[in-house]
Structure formats: structure tokens, C-alpha cells
Scaffold this active site. Structure first.
Site, PDB file in Angstrom:
ATOM      1  CB  CYS A 137      55.646  36.704  70.455  1.00  0.00           C
ATOM      2  SG  CYS A 137      54.740  35.240  69.972  1.00  0.00           S
ATOM      3  NE  ARG A 146      59.532  41.145  67.919  1.00  0.00           N
ATOM      4  CZ  ARG A 146      60.738  40.803  68.347  1.00  0.00           C
ATOM      5  NH1 ARG A 146      61.706  41.654  68.346  1.00  0.00           N
ATOM      6  NH2 ARG A 146      60.952  39.581  68.799  1.00  0.00           N
ATOM      7  CD1 TRP A 163      53.889  35.681  63.261  1.00  0.00           C
ATOM      8  CD2 TRP A 163      54.999  33.893  64.011  1.00  0.00           C
ATOM      9  NE1 TRP A 163      54.356  34.982  62.167  1.00  0.00           N
ATOM     10  CE2 TRP A 163      55.034  33.893  62.596  1.00  0.00           C
ATOM     11  CE3 TRP A 163      55.640  32.854  64.693  1.00  0.00           C
ATOM     12  CZ2 TRP A 163      55.681  32.896  61.851  1.00  0.00           C
ATOM     13  CZ3 TRP A 163      56.279  31.867  63.964  1.00  0.00           C
ATOM     14  CH2 TRP A 163      56.286  31.894  62.563  1.00  0.00           C
ATOM     15  CG  ASN A 209      57.930  37.215  73.047  1.00  0.00           C
ATOM     16  OD1 ASN A 209      56.708  37.315  73.096  1.00  0.00           O
ATOM     17  ND2 ASN A 209      58.725  38.216  72.732  1.00  0.00           N
ATOM     18  N   GLY A 210      58.369  32.741  72.781  1.00  0.00           N
ATOM     19  CA  GLY A 210      59.137  31.494  72.767  1.00  0.00           C
ATOM     20  C   GLY A 210      58.224  30.289  72.800  1.00  0.00           C
ATOM     21  CD  GLU A 225      68.073  38.735  49.718  1.00  0.00           C
ATOM     22  OE1 GLU A 225      68.050  37.575  50.153  1.00  0.00           O
ATOM     23  OE2 GLU A 225      67.509  39.687  50.298  1.00  0.00           O
ATOM     24  CE  LYS A 262      64.046  40.594  50.679  1.00  0.00           C
ATOM     25  NZ  LYS A 262      65.287  40.221  51.324  1.00  0.00           N
TER      26      LYS A 262
HETATM   27  C1  AGP Z   1      64.498  38.129  54.548  1.00  0.00           C
HETATM   28  O1  AGP Z   1      63.939  39.203  53.921  1.00  0.00           O
HETATM   29  C2  AGP Z   1      63.937  37.757  55.867  1.00  0.00           C
HETATM   30  N1  AGP Z   1      63.781  38.838  56.737  1.00  0.00           N
HETATM   31  C3  AGP Z   1      64.599  36.517  56.478  1.00  0.00           C
HETATM   32  O2  AGP Z   1      64.970  35.609  55.500  1.00  0.00           O
HETATM   33  C4  AGP Z   1      65.798  36.777  57.416  1.00  0.00           C
HETATM   34  O3  AGP Z   1      66.918  37.143  56.677  1.00  0.00           O
HETATM   35  C5  AGP Z   1      66.067  35.508  58.244  1.00  0.00           C
HETATM   36  O4  AGP Z   1      64.942  35.221  59.019  1.00  0.00           O
HETATM   37  C6  AGP Z   1      67.290  35.632  59.119  1.00  0.00           C
HETATM   38  O5  AGP Z   1      67.168  36.671  60.025  1.00  0.00           O
HETATM   39  P1  AGP Z   1      68.421  37.258  60.782  1.00  0.00           P
HETATM   40  O6  AGP Z   1      69.323  37.875  59.771  1.00  0.00           O
HETATM   41  O7  AGP Z   1      67.858  38.260  61.734  1.00  0.00           O
HETATM   42  O8  AGP Z   1      69.092  36.115  61.486  1.00  0.00           O
END
Ligand code: AGP
Length: 610
Positions: free
Chosen positions: A2, A27, A75, A100-101, A483, A487
Site C-alpha cells: 500500500c 510498490r 495491496w 497502510n499496515g 537469486e 528473478k
Molecule cells: C526480490 O526481487 C524482491 N524484491 C524481494 O525478494 C525483496 O528482496 C525482499 O522482499 C526483501 O526486501 P528488502 O530488501 O527491501 O528488505
């Protein structure tokens, strides 16, 4: 996740709010809405399911106008994505709120409000806040009402509130979800992310936990802390400029951010390297003393950041001789953790607002750690503010949901941490000098790898019709395989798994046939011969191999084996370099499949709920 925008301005705020929502689209969200108080005191509201563009269409047909308003991208957490569940939520015709939250005690509050005669128009937890505020506002001003209501809320929130009886006023409050105040010229703004407001200001106040803020006409900003005491918070200038919010010459933010990596890795190194060693002081004045006491490290993060932590374990154990435990934050925070004496708690996060990582830090603070270090990309984020030390990764704003430059700059920062600890713990100075030299050459090598873009685009065509893929790596490249798989799955929706190559024969080899592409990274390191044998196991089962290999590795291209050569790099830095082709591969596969590359389905950039 959100997003919130709010504004009190001398001009009509509809355009400011809409622009803010567009800037928060990255976001991830499923619906959007805004509410504005009209000059005659009426609250006007417009909401739409789907993209901000759908809201904009409605606003073109029936514009809103006024000098104070709030807006939101939602969201879904409580209640499916729908217009009725979209924010702002209203209580009657007099009060509107965005949130939000998650309000954890919303069920009990809903029962209480229903008993009191309130009826609910949505399935959200937020609507209880609207009704509570409306009830409290009947007893006094809106600021006092917000203070009394937040005292009753369990969980996490960032709120924006307007009331028909309070012209040109927006109230904000935060606990557990980020919220910043934008300081304008005789105008004031509110947002969950400073990026939303860069069109109107570059000066921000990062609200603290428990703060309540009142924005009023003429740019008046009043902040009360958790105890209700008026406080002055520092105004910080946003340093990354507004360029980050545009794609420039690139088709997607993700591609732009992949290509920014030479520059941001150089930025991550800037001012942190001496002639032959890392500058420990660049971690802050307390770093040297803190690092001298480190006997072990607990490293906690989520998603891509967690993968960076897994790579760092190899580095920290090998070059600094420090035992390291790496854990996913959502698991760590619910475990009875044993903390040996002299353990440093390290968090990794691009956003610095990931709810699980933040909760893990707060949990760790009660567990007798030596201290805490945040490796983070967002100055002023909750994680940075609540940690003893912070090392900024200098990646600049990352808009694509799929993390790219944030990951490679995290790795760069983790190598700096390795060297800093190594230096304090007596690492061989020549070994350190070698690594420092290699780090200096890294941006140039990354630039060279990016020239492989079209060759990787050509490889991507083999994945268009595939439903599964296997990623292999060994040693510090196993996390790089993880990773790569993350992706590919998050932006192309192809199911992808990663394994340490030596583990293949213990099960996953059964999956290998001509329909299962196998991607491997093969730098020239001590595990290369072992990896080659593992790749033979794949070939023998008819699996098609895509290998990203060191220039000096004798791996032959043949039918069913595609080899793409990367420049030679110091073996310690290979995980950083080998990440790039995997990012590009996922990107091109996603483009080929026509998915929403920058905002993949169901995902959010900053995961501020548990
Ligand atoms: C990866 O492509 C995502 N965006 C996700 O896994 C992300 O790394 C994870 O949500 C952690 O986010 P942060 O690094 O902002 O804590």
C-alpha cells in the site's frame, strides 16, 4: 504494498495526489483512491479497482477539487481487491482515512462499533479506524481524536486522515509502517515513500514510531511524539534527485536499474577504500571498537537480501575468519535464538522497511547481541534509524519490484564489511590489498558484462515455451543460483529451482529432460572441475545447458550446451559479476512472455506487512 499520499496546499491538491500515486505504482497494488475536502466542506471521494490509470479516467470524467486531501494505492490483505475495499474509507460523510499496515485487533473493535450502531461497507480492517475516528472527533479536534484512536490500535499502521469540519488539515500517524512529511513552500505533504513527493519537494521529515502529525494551511507542521509531546524533527534533503522516478531511454525500470550497476557499485565503494585496505571508519565512528569485539555474526534478511547474506557467509568465514549464521527474518523472529557472546546482529534490506526484518531487529535487541548493523539502501528508513550502525549501499531508488542493483550493491557492501572485519582481526595485508584492487576494477568488469545483453536476449528465446528451469552453482555461487531462480520466477512466472550442483544426484536429477533447461554459473574457481562433472550428469540425461563461464574456462559449446563467456574476475568477486547475466536472462524471458516486468503480479516492492 500500500501507498499513502496526502497534501495541504494553496492549489487544488488533486494533481499532486494523482502524481504521487503514479510514483508509488512500483510498490505493487490492486486498487487506488482519493478523498478531497471541497471548499464548501463536503468530502468528495473517488476509487477504482485496478491501475491508477483507471482512477485517473474517473477523475477526468468527474474531477475533485480542494486544498486538502489524501490518496492511496491498496495491496489487499483483509478483503479481496475491489472498489468497496479500496481506500479512502469513510465514516458517514464527514471523515475519510487511508491506512497502510494491519490492525490486528480489528475484529474486537468491529464488534464494539457494531454494538454502538456503526455499519460497515467493506471487509477491511481499516474501516474500524474510520469509525473510531469519527466517534472520537465528535468529542474534540481531529488531532486529539487521532491520538486517542491510535492508542487503541494493535498492529502496524501509517494513517492519513481528513475531516469535513477541519478545512485545510491532514493528520498523519505512524507505528510500524513508514510515513514521511514533505516540507513545501507554504504547503505540506504526507507520503509513505519520499519518491511520491519528489515533484513537489525534496525536503522531508521522517516520522518516528508513535508520531502523530498535523499538516495545516500555510505549510504548518505540528508533530507530537508517542507521549503526546510536541517535538521538532530534523528536515533532510533527498539526495538522489528525481531522475530515479523516470525510465529514461529504457523500456523498463528493471533494465535501467540493471544498466546502472557499474555506476552504483562505484558509488558503494566511493570513500570507503584506502590504498591497500578498506577504511573501517567509513562504517561510522563506533565501528572499529564494535568490530574488535565481534566473535560471530547473525545475518537476517528476506528474499533477495537473504541471498546476499548467504554469499557473505562464504566471504566472512574465509577472509575474516568469523563464523556466520544466515537466516530468513520471518523464521528468525519466531525462534528461541541462542546468542553466543560477541555476536553482531546484521540486517540486510533494500527498503529498510520490510516488516519481518524490522521485527527481527527489534526481537534481537532484547537478546544480548554485541550490537546491530543495518546494510540498507534507504537513509532515514526504520531499519537504519533503529540500528547501532548503518552502511548505506548507495544504489539510489530502485523502482522495479525485482531487485537488481540493490542486490549487487549489497554484495559490494558485504565485501567491504568482510574486509573491515578482516582488517580488525588481522587478515593478511596482501590478501586485503589484492581484494581492494579487485574491487576497484569491479565497475569496469560489470560494464563489460552488460555488453553481453544482446547475446543473452538471444538465449532467452529458448525459455519462451518452458514451464520449469533449474539453476545450479557451487560454493558462493549457490546463492547466486538461488537469486537467478528467484528473478526468473518473480517476473516471468516460470517455475524455477536452484540447487548446489553437487546436490543434483540426490534427487533433482530426476526432473532433468529436454524440457528442463538448466542454467549454471561457472567461474574459474577451485570448484570448477567438480561443477563440470555435475554438468555432465545433466547432459547425459538430455538436459539443455546454459552456462555462464569464465573466459579462461575450457568449456566447449556443443549441441545442447550454450556457453556465454564472462571476463575473468577475482574469484571472491565472481558472485557479483555472475549475477548480471542471470538478471538479464530473466528480464528478456519476461519481456518475451509479455509479463508486467516492473510490477509482477501479486508482488510488492516494499513488504511492510508480516
Ligand atoms: C526480490 O526481487 C524482491 N524484491 C524481494 O525478494 C525483496 O528482496 C525482499 O522482499 C526483501 O526486501 P528488502 O530488501 O527491501 O528488505
Amino acid at each position: 504494498m500500500c501507498g499513502i499520499v496526502g497534501a495541504v496546499a494553496q492549489r487544488n491538491v488533486q494533481g499532486i495526489l494523482l502524481e504521487g500515486l503514479k510514483r508509488l505504482e512500483y510498490r505493487g497494488y490492486d486498487s487506488a483512491g482519493m478523498a478531497i475536502r471541497a471548499g464548501d466542506g463536503r468530502l468528495q471521494r473517488c476509487r477504482a479497482l485496478g491501475k491508477v490509470a483507471a482512477l485517473e479516467d474517473k477523475l477526468v470524467a468527474a474531477p475533485l477539487a480542494g486544498h486538502s486531501g489524501i490518496a492511496h494505492t491498496r495491496w489487499a490483505t483483509h478483503g479481496r481487491p475491489s472498489e468497496a475495499n479500496a481506500h479512502p474509507h469513510q465514516s458517514g460523510e464527514r471523515l475519510a482515512v487511508v491506512h497502510n499496515g494491519i490492525i490486528e485487533n480489528h475484529e474486537a473493535l468491529r464488534d464494539e462499533l457494531e454494538t454502538d450502531g456503526y455499519s460497515f461497507a467493506s471487509e477491511t480492517d481499516t474501516e474500524v479506524v474510520a469509525h473510531l475516528l469519527e466517534r472520537e472527533a465528535r468529542r474534540g479536534d481531529l488531532l486529539g481524536a487521532v491520538q486517542r484512536v491510535v492508542a487503541r490500535l494493535d498492529g502496524a499502521y501509517a494513517l492519513g486522515v481528513i475531516h469535513a469540519d477541519e478545512p485545510d488539515v491532514v493528520i498523519g500517524a505512524r507505528k510500524g509502517s513508514p510515513l514521511v512529511v514533505g516540507v513545501g513552500i507554504e504547503e505540506a505533504f504526507l507520503a509513505s515513500d519520499p519518491l511520491a513527493l519528489l515533484r513537489v519537494t525534496d525536503r522531508f521529515i521522517y516520522l518516528e514510531e508513535g508520531d502523530v502529525v498535523r499538516l495545516a494551511a500555510g505549510g504548518e507542521i505540528t508533530i507530537l511524539d508517542a507521549a503526546g509531546t510536541p517535538v521538532t524533527r530534523e528536515i533532510q534533503t533527498f539526495e538522489h534527485g528525481d531522475g530515479a522516478a523516470s525510465k529514461g531511454e529504457y523500456r523498463h525500470f528493471m533494465l535501467k536499474e540493471i544498466h546502472e550497476q557499474p555506476a552504483v557499485i562505484a558509488a558503494a565503494l566511493e570513500g570507503r577504500l584506502g590504498d591497500r585496505s578498506v577504511l573501517v571508519e567509513s562504517f561510522g565512528p563506533r565501528a572499529e571498537t564494535l568490530f574488535a569485539g565481534v566473535r560471530q555474526i547473525h545475518l537476517v534478511a528476506c528474499g533477495t537480501s537473504y541471498h546476499a547474506g548467504l554469499v557473505a557467509r562464504y566471504w566472512l568465514e574465509r577472509y575474516a575468519g568469523v563464523p556466520v549464521q544466515v537466516e530468513v527474518a520471518s523464521e528468525y523472529r519466531y525462534r528461541q535464538v541462542v546468542v553466543p557472546e560477541g555476536t553482531l546482529f546484521v540486517t540486510l534490506s533494500q527498503s529498510g522497511e520490510t516488516a519481518d526484518t524490522l521485527a527481527a531487529l527489534r526481537f534481537a535487541k532484547q537478546r544480548g547481541y554485541l550490537g546491530s548493523l543495518a546494510i540498507c539502501n534507504v537513509p532515514g528508513s526504520s531499519l537504519v534509524r533503529e540500528s547501532d550502525l548503518a552502511l548505506m549501499t548507495q544504489a539510489g531508488p530502485e523502482i522495479g519490484v525485482a531487485s537488481t542493483k540493490a542486490f549487487t550493491t549489497q554484495l559490494t557492501a558485504l565485501m567491504l564489511l568482510t574486509l573491515a572485519l578482516g582488517r580488525v582481526r588481522g587478515q593478511d595485508p596482501d590478501e586485503q590489498a589484492n581484494l581492494v584492487e579487485a574491487l576497484r576494477g569491479l565497475p569496469g568488469l560489470v560494464r563489460r558484462v552488460l555488453t553481453l545483453d544482446s547475446a543473452i536476449e538471444a538465449l532467452a528465446t529458448a525459455f519462451g515455451e518452458k514451464h520449469h528451469a533449474l539453476f545450479l552453482g557451487r560454493g558462493a555461487h549457490f546463492p547466486i543460483a538461488l537469486e537467478g531462480a528467484l528473478k526468473l520466477k518473480e517476473i516471468s512466472y516460470i517455475h524455477a529451482e536452484a540447487y548446489p550442483a553437487g546436490e543434483l544426484k540426490h534427487g533433482p536429477l530426476a526432473l532433468v529432460d529436454s524440457e528442463m533447461p538448466v542454467i549454471s554459473v561457472a567461474p574459474n574457481d577451485e570448484l570448477l572441475d567438480k561443477l563440470k562433472s555435475n554438468l555432465q550428469e545433466v547432459r547425459a540425461r538430455g538436459g539443455e545447458l546454459f552456462v555462464f563461464a569464465d573466459d579462461e574456462v575450457g568449456l566447449a559449446e556443443e549441441e545442447g550446451v550454450h556457453v556465454l563467456r564472462l571476463p575473468h574476475v577475482h574469484e571472491a568477486l565472481a558472485p557479483i559479476l555472475y549475477t548480471l547475466p542471470l538478471q538479464l536472462l530473466s528480464y528478456h524471458v519476461a519481456v518475451l512472455k509479455g509479463t508486467d516486468v516492473d510490477q509482477p503480479r501479486n508482488l510488492a516492492k516494499s513488504v511492510t506487512v508480516e
